[in-house]
Write an enzyme that holds these catalytic residues in place. Structure first.
Site, short mmCIF file in Angstrom:
data_model
loop_
_atom_site.label_atom_id
_atom_site.label_comp_id
_atom_site.label_asym_id
_atom_site.label_seq_id
_atom_site.Cartn_x
_atom_site.Cartn_y
_atom_site.Cartn_z
CG HIS A 1 0.23 6.12 -0.80
ND1 HIS A 1 -0.93 6.66 -1.31
CD2 HIS A 1 -0.10 5.58 0.40
CE1 HIS A 1 -1.93 6.45 -0.45
NE2 HIS A 1 -1.45 5.79 0.59
CG ASP B 1 -9.02 10.28 6.55
OD1 ASP B 1 -7.80 10.40 6.37
OD2 ASP B 1 -9.69 9.30 6.19
CG HIS C 1 -1.74 1.19 1.45
ND1 HIS C 1 -3.12 1.19 1.28
CD2 HIS C 1 -1.42 2.45 1.83
CE1 HIS C 1 -3.58 2.40 1.55
NE2 HIS C 1 -2.57 3.20 1.89
CD GLU C 2 1.96 3.51 3.74
OE1 GLU C 2 2.19 4.59 3.18
OE2 GLU C 2 0.93 3.32 4.41
CD GLU D 1 -5.25 5.85 1.69
OE1 GLU D 1 -5.44 4.71 2.12
OE2 GLU D 1 -4.14 6.41 1.72
CE1 TYR E 1 -3.87 9.80 0.48
CE2 TYR E 1 -3.72 11.29 2.34
CZ TYR E 1 -3.79 10.02 1.83
OH TYR E 1 -3.80 8.95 2.70
CG HIS F 1 -7.37 6.58 5.28
ND1 HIS F 1 -6.89 7.86 5.43
CD2 HIS F 1 -6.30 5.82 4.94
CE1 HIS F 1 -5.58 7.87 5.21
NE2 HIS F 1 -5.20 6.65 4.89
#
Lengths: 410, 88
Positions: A227, A321, A223-224, A247, A238, A326
């Protein structure tokens, strides 16, 4: 004051407050530019696809922190800054400069990286429980595994991520040009989070109560890094729906990296994000998110209930957020799951290829909305597999089921 | 002095909120200095931050500033950590 590390595109996540998410004592403001922009963006999205926001009628209002509240605030008297704090501030200034650089799309990889092969160039750093990045180098590409399980997991996870992009999508590292992959582990103390700082993945050890070590799940590592892929390709803003797409793309490829590493078919996969990450204080929960059944990953006294919607009916308007990036990512996540399961077999092959085509294609705007992304995937399925293919049909059905488009893909 | 900290974002996207009132505390003077420095380093508007990074909103007696990981100052980090840990 300076505005050192904002993206060039969106402003701040002020904006649409929902009735269930408001700041106490702060009401909607009037004629601020952000207020206007928020409406313009929303109206634009609505006009292109009325289904997109129909759920929100009468519920959404756009607001910001009232300027008058900010105006009267006095700046604290400056006093002698300790040497340590000054160093921190200098460090911050450096970080901000780097940040500005890395948000520029298409930032070139170092020359030595481009000369690399189809093998990853991994480096793991240890922050040694500070919040200073990158920390001390503890393992390079040619070094053997050591005693630190977090270091070894991060190293392996970087490898799994590199493998999927390289072997399945012929992408050389996250920038497509062999960029070295860096990760920092043991960030902060009892730090229950992982993030992408524009250059590297950063992992905390968790607080030991709610969250365990964030290197535990390979899908979190994927996931990271994804990005990073998004940063170098579509560079989705974002914020709001484009942020939720950012996301979701990270969840989709994070899950695919796990599935590919385990050689699991769509039917065999758990479709969970952060499986095994929840700590001993969480009694009722299996993971942080579920692509198969968004909203069901946890329902716990301490952690609360998983807030993700699976369909547009449950779309959450919030100023927190970055506009619920998310939370609402559950909707495109579920669309991917539905398409992948309908097609069967390995999800990284056809469904994943379609998502990859869109992410790296020319059509995906930085401020794309869910409906834009849906149409692009439907078009990509046609382009790659033909308009009579089951891929095209599976995507029409999936996006329709989550309420983003109708069954004609409109 | 009423200090409120709201943490949003993060990989899990789970919000956390806590506050303390230093009027009830013997170490109120220490908090004064920490708060002054943390607010001085804050921003008047929320930064976008980094993907999956925590974002923070610090409100002290009606004044609100914003900051985000990984770019907290030492004082902001200390204040946020203490309030989230010791606050209710």
């Amino acid at each position: 004051m300076d505005v050192p590390y904002q993206y060039a595109g969106p402003e701040i996540p002020r904006g649409c407050l929902a009735s269930k998410h408001t700041f106490a004592g702060i009401s909607a403001a009037g004629s601020d530019t952000a207020h206007t922009r928020c409406h313009a963006r929303r109206m634009d999205a609505t006009s292109r696809n009325p289904r997109n926001h129909s759920h929100a009628a009468g519920q959404v209002f756009c607001g910001i922190i009232p300027p008058h509240l900010l105006d009267h605030l006095s700046r604290a008297e400056s006093s002698t800054i300790s040497g340590r704090a000054r160093r921190t501030l200098e460090h911050d200034a450096l970080q901000r400069t780097r940040r500005r650089l890395t948000t520029v799309r298409g930032l070139a990889a170092p020359a030595e990286a481009r000369a690399g092969s189809d093998k990853p160039q991994r480096t793991i750093y240890d922050a040694e429980h500070t919040e200073t990045l990158p920390g001390t180098k503890v393992r390079g590409e040619s070094d053997p595994a050591g005693q630190d399980a977090s270091v070894n997991r991060a190293f392996a996870g970087l490898g799994h991520t590199f493998d999927l992009y390289s072997k399945i999508y012929s992408r050389r590292s996250i920038d497509g040009m062999g960029l070295p992959l860096d990760a920092t582990v043991h960030y902060g103390r009892e730090y229950g989070n992982a993030f992408w700082d524009g250059e590297r993945m950063v992992f905390g050890d968790g607080d030991g109560e709610l969250f365990l070590d964030f290197t535990t799940s390979v899908d979190v590592i994927g996931h990271e890094l994804t990005h990073g892929v998004t940063q170098y390709t579509a560079n989705l803003e974002y914020l709001g729906q484009s942020g939720a797409l950012n996301e979701s793309v990270s969840d989709v490829f994070g899950s695919l990296i796990k599935q590919y590493s385990l050689q699991q078919s769509a039917e065999q996969a758990d479709w969970l994000i952060g499986d095994g990450l929840l700590g001993p204080d969480v009694d009722k929960g299996t993971a942080l998110r579920s692509m198969k059944a968004p909203g069901t990953a946890y329902d716990d006294d301490v952690l609360g209930k998983d807030p993700q919607p699976a369909t547009m009916d449950g779309y959450v308007n919030t100023s927190q957020d970055n506009g619920g990036v998310h939370i609402n990512s559950g909707i495109p996540n579920h669309a991917f799951y539905l398409a992948a399961v309908a097609l069967g077999g390995n999800a990284w092959e056809r469904a994943g290829q379609i998502w990859y085509d869109v992410l790296t294609g020319d059509g995906l705007a930085k401020d794309a909305q869910f409906a834009d992304f849906a149409r692009l995937t439907i078009d990509a399925a046609k382009a790659r597999y033909g308009d009579q293919g089951e891929e095209h049909q599976a995507l029409l059905k999936a996006w329709s089921q989550v309420g983003v488009t109708n069954n004609q893909g409109q | 002095m009423r200090i409120q900290v709201r943490r949003t974002g993060g990989f899990a996207g789970i919000e956390k909120h806590a506050e303390i009132d230093t009027a009830d505390r013997a170490d109120a003077a220490q908090w004064d200095d920490l708060v002054e420095r943390a607010l001085a380093d804050g921003r008047d508007t929320p930064p976008v931050g980094v993907p999956d990074g925590f974002m923070y909103q610090i409100t002290v007696d009606g004044r609100t500033v914003y900051c985000a990981d990984p770019r907290l100052t030492e004082h902001q980090r200390k204040l946020i950590t203490r309030v989230l840990k010791e606050g209710a």
